[in-house]
Design a protein around this motif. Structure first.
Motif, PDB file in Angstrom:
ATOM      1  N   SER A 103      10.363  24.372 -53.364  1.00  0.00           N
ATOM      2  CA  SER A 103       9.496  24.420 -52.174  1.00  0.00           C
ATOM      3  C   SER A 103       8.025  24.355 -52.592  1.00  0.00           C
ATOM      4  CB  SER A 103       9.774  25.697 -51.374  1.00  0.00           C
ATOM      5  OG  SER A 103       9.549  26.825 -52.190  1.00  0.00           O
ATOM      6  N   LYS A 150      14.686  32.689 -44.499  1.00  0.00           N
ATOM      7  CA  LYS A 150      15.475  31.612 -45.099  1.00  0.00           C
ATOM      8  C   LYS A 150      15.925  30.660 -43.997  1.00  0.00           C
ATOM      9  CE  LYS A 150      15.611  33.192 -49.436  1.00  0.00           C
ATOM     10  NZ  LYS A 150      15.193  32.396 -50.601  1.00  0.00           N
ATOM     11  N   ARG A 151      17.042  30.023 -44.184  1.00  0.00           N
ATOM     12  CA  ARG A 151      17.459  28.976 -43.251  1.00  0.00           C
ATOM     13  C   ARG A 151      18.496  29.480 -42.244  1.00  0.00           C
ATOM     14  NH1 ARG A 151      15.499  24.051 -44.790  1.00  0.00           N
ATOM     15  NH2 ARG A 151      14.265  24.244 -46.694  1.00  0.00           N
ATOM     16  N   ASP A 152      18.399  28.947 -41.049  1.00  0.00           N
ATOM     17  CA  ASP A 152      19.346  29.288 -39.981  1.00  0.00           C
ATOM     18  C   ASP A 152      20.753  28.914 -40.453  1.00  0.00           C
ATOM     19  OD1 ASP A 152      19.336  29.267 -36.540  1.00  0.00           O
ATOM     20  OD2 ASP A 152      21.088  28.544 -37.631  1.00  0.00           O
ATOM     21  N   ASN A 156      20.724  25.041 -40.939  1.00  0.00           N
ATOM     22  CA  ASN A 156      20.097  24.947 -42.265  1.00  0.00           C
ATOM     23  C   ASN A 156      18.615  24.596 -42.150  1.00  0.00           C
ATOM     24  OD1 ASN A 156      20.377  25.367 -45.040  1.00  0.00           O
ATOM     25  ND2 ASN A 156      20.382  23.162 -45.430  1.00  0.00           N
ATOM     26  N   LEU A 157      18.005  24.991 -41.029  1.00  0.00           N
ATOM     27  CA  LEU A 157      16.564  24.777 -40.848  1.00  0.00           C
ATOM     28  C   LEU A 157      15.855  26.131 -40.862  1.00  0.00           C
ATOM     29  CD1 LEU A 157      16.747  22.251 -37.865  1.00  0.00           C
ATOM     30  CD2 LEU A 157      16.205  21.718 -40.266  1.00  0.00           C
ATOM     31  N   LYS A 158      14.597  26.121 -41.325  1.00  0.00           N
ATOM     32  CA  LYS A 158      13.776  27.323 -41.188  1.00  0.00           C
ATOM     33  C   LYS A 158      13.593  27.589 -39.686  1.00  0.00           C
ATOM     34  CE  LYS A 158      12.565  28.319 -45.503  1.00  0.00           C
ATOM     35  NZ  LYS A 158      11.275  28.298 -46.158  1.00  0.00           N
ATOM     36  N   SER A 159      13.552  28.848 -39.295  1.00  0.00           N
ATOM     37  CA  SER A 159      13.532  29.166 -37.865  1.00  0.00           C
ATOM     38  C   SER A 159      12.450  30.193 -37.554  1.00  0.00           C
ATOM     39  CB  SER A 159      14.905  29.708 -37.435  1.00  0.00           C
ATOM     40  OG  SER A 159      14.802  30.326 -36.173  1.00  0.00           O
TER      41      SER A 159
END
Ligand code: NDP
Length: 504
Positions: A103, A150-152, A156-159
């Protein structure tokens, strides 16, 4: 043994004749199992990645030293702090927290500020952040909080919704949220940020008098931050900008340094102090506990190999030397378990033998033996039990922390008294930030909360409003919310607020 570094060998030192053409059955036939060099090369490659850190995965490190500039022997008997001018080797690692190993360095996130002091009494690790406070004050909430960064699990997306849902239901987070969304949440480089212990630690002197302390490593390069738009651009144009900045500065002998200032409270002073000194969501106001300058941290050598020295570096707040102890801060107590535990998972039971982690100036003399990758003499033919009567290493009988008084019943106790969560972030907003800082803070929050469901926006704006009315009003206006609703929610208890803002 040959010293010929130019001669290619297998991992076991046997010469390799050809490293371009696999062995095949004829020029157009399949590969043969007997091509042991090919098999070794592929199977090692298949195992190149170790688990990335679950937090602080992306980081950069450097070596240097710490030098004492003041007499602190009345507070601590730590040998590495015992005289003015004394120098101790250090390894430092800076990092972001929530992002994966690939990242961007410019992401909005706290920055890790971890130091390993190779002292003559063993390794001392100071595992801090670039912020003096934290989002939560109980380790029971830590996995939940990190999940929101982290990711949903579905997309699998940042939320942003996960993050603000959690923060709005966790009012003690508001101080750290305010710092995170100020431009200090996107430092210009690792060299341009401070490092804080955040936790309270215990120092104790040769007479066993103890003190509660907090560490502040203040950057000598000056604080520099990226604005929200500058950070967003940097993420896209140079995701490794802070890593390369640190490396390049040291390479051209422009060594970054930090001045260590300590806040120190006697137990008597702590008793009458206005804030709970074990609540990591609070600072000790400088006017009440003026910091004293103690030393200088200088970084002056780049690692030769990133994986060996930075990726495998393992810091642990349990690595303490005589004269430095822990406090009852619950987050710190949780970290005393969790850091060692995660290194066992990531690096294995003998991670202390990896050169960057080894106690260079006080060799290990324990009864721990064996385990995967035990790569030293493993205690040789010495005893592997204690007590023994064959001359094995003995406890010194004196490396014991002074006792502290405790009272109360065992149970799930929330932080209780002295913990108004809104005064300090309000002071930060009103008295420390400039008008430009406030404008950028509001803009960064509004940009991030845009698209979050309105009940969460309202609930969170009420918390901003409780810190400072202007703060809550300006965020609400930026989001197009009804300010009267925010003011009404701010007048409720947190339980009433949550009940009044259900997600449809
Ligand atoms: P002081 O005015 O004595 O100190 C303010 C501190 O805030 C300085 O250490 C400064 O760090 C830091 N600071 C300046 N701008 C910002 C910013 N935009 N975001 C975060 N920190 C900033 O005040 P107090 O000690 O009474 O504290 C007031 C508030 O300042 C606290 O509620 C806390 O939010 C914040 N703060 C306090 C710290 C402490 O240990 N007391 C440490 C850091 C922040 P620098 O000198 O590096 O610019």
């Amino acid at each position: 043994m040959t010293n010929d570094k130019k001669k290619l060998t297998t991992a076991f030192g046997c010469p390799v004749g050809n490293d371009l053409d696999s062995i095949t059955a004829g020029p157009r036939g399949p590969a043969l199992m007997q091509d042991v060099h090919l098999l070794e090369k592929l199977s090692h490659f298949d195992r190149e990645r170790i688990p990335e850190r679950v937090v602080h995965a992306k980081g950069a490190g450097a070596y240097g030293y710490f030098q004492v500039t003041a007499d602190v022997t009345m507070y601590t008997k730590a040998a590495f702090l015992s005289s003015i001018g004394k120098k101790t080797d250090v390894f430092a690692r800076f990092s972001t927290v929530g992002g994966e190993k690939g990242s961007a360095d410019a992401e909005r996130d706290p920055r890790g500020f971890a130091l390993k002091f190779y002292t003559e009494e063993g390794n001392y690790d100071m595992t801090g952040n670039n912020t003096p406070v934290f989002f939560i004050r109980d380790p029971l909430k830590f996995p939940d909080f990190i999940h929101t960064q982290k990711r949903d699990p579905a997309t699998n997306l940042k939320s942003a919704t996960m993050a603000w849902d959690f923060w709005s239901l966790t009012p003690e987070s508001i101080h750290q949220v305010t710092i995170l969304f100020s431009d200090r949440g996107t430092p210009a480089t690792y060299r341009n940020m401070n490092g804080y212990s955040s936790h309270t630690y215990k120092w104790y002197n040769a007479k066993d008098d103890y003190f509660w302390v907090q560490y502040h490593f203040k950057t000598d390069q000056g604080i520099k931050n990226l604005t929200g738009p500058e950070a967003a651009k940097m993420c896209g144009t140079n995701p490794d900008h802070a890593t390369s900045d640190l490396h390049d500065a040291i390479k051209k002998d422009d060594y970054p340094s930090w001045t260590l200032e300590m806040q120190i409270l006697s137990p008597e002073q702590a008793q009458s102090f206005g804030w709970d000194i074990f609540d990591i969501t609070k600072v000790w106001p400088h006017s009440e506990v003026p910091p004293i300058t103690v030393g200088k941290l200088v970084l002056n050598r780049n690692p030769d190999n990133y994986f060996a020295e930075v990726e495998q570096a393992a810091f642990n707040p349990s690595n303490l030397v005589p004269g430095i102890g822990v406090s009852p801060d619950k987050m710190l107590q949780g970290r005393l378990f969790s850091y060692h535990d995660t290194h066992l998972h990531r690096l294995g039971p003998n991670y202390h033998l990896i050169p960057v982690n080894q106690a260079k100036h006080a060799p290990e003399n324990s009864y721990q033996r064996d385990g995967a990758m035990r790569v030293d003499a493993n205690g040789g033919n010495g005893p592997n039990y204690w007590p023994n009567s064959v001359g094995g290493p003995q406890p010194d009988g004196v490396s014991v922390e002074p006792e502290i008084p405790l009272k109360g019943k065992g149970g799930p106790h929330p932080y209780g008294h002295k913990n108004d969560d809104f005064v300090q972030p309000g002071n930060l907003y009103r008295h420390v930030m400039t008008e430009q800082d406030r404008t950028n803070l509001i803009s960064n929050i509004v940009g991030h909360m845009h698209g979050v469901p309105e009940p969460i926006q309202l609930r969170q704006c009420a918390l901003f409003h409780l810190a400072d009315q202007d703060y809550g009003t300006r965020v609400a206006q930026g989001l197009g919310l009804d300010i009267r609703k925010v003011a009404k929610l701010a007048a409720m208890t947190q339980e009433e607020r949550v009940a009044a803002t259900p997600l449809k």
